[in-house]
Design a protein around this motif. Structure first.
Motif: not given
Length: 130
Positions: A2, A4-5, A52, A55-56
């Protein structure tokens, strides 16, 4: 893994475009649609953001349908059906086979971490054209 977005206008555009195109598009298809809205976006930016988001757990990356990955905004448990004629990808509710994962674990002793069940055949529309 994970990541951080932080908020990103480009990521929001990518996610919204994916939600508007529920055909399980490839990155290349999405790129064509997104370029109409943001001509400055690069293919590398698109791929980075799709990975991303995947992946999250915000979207689902579907590999193995074709050489290119497909992307799905629907992250609820479901299966896929691919029409061998028109190549469209359809969602099939996991309710069609309740407890499939648990039954598989019980009968094999495996611990299933993830799964992607894909059916292939001819969709109703293509079947009616035959």
């Amino acid at each position: 893994m994970v990541i951080l977005m932080n908020y990103s206008k480009q990521r929001e555009l990518i996610l919204n475009t994916l939600k508007e195109n529920v055909v399980h598009p490839t990155a290349e298809y999405l790129y064509g649609k997104i370029k109409e809205k943001d001509p400055k976006i690069s293919l590398a930016t698109l791929y980075r953001n799709l990975n991303q988001l995947s992946d999250n757990g915000i979207i689902k990356k579907i590999d193995g349908l074709e050489p290119s990955s497909h992307f799905d905004h629907n992250t609820h448990e479901h299966y896929h059906f691919i029409c061998e004629k028109c190549k469209r990808v359809f969602d099939i509710s996991a309710d069609i086979a309740p407890d499939l994962i648990k039954k598989t674990e019980n009968s094999t002793g495996f611990e299933i971490q993830s799964h992607d069940i894909v059916f292939t055949g001819i969709c109703k529309e293509c079947k009616s054209k035959q």
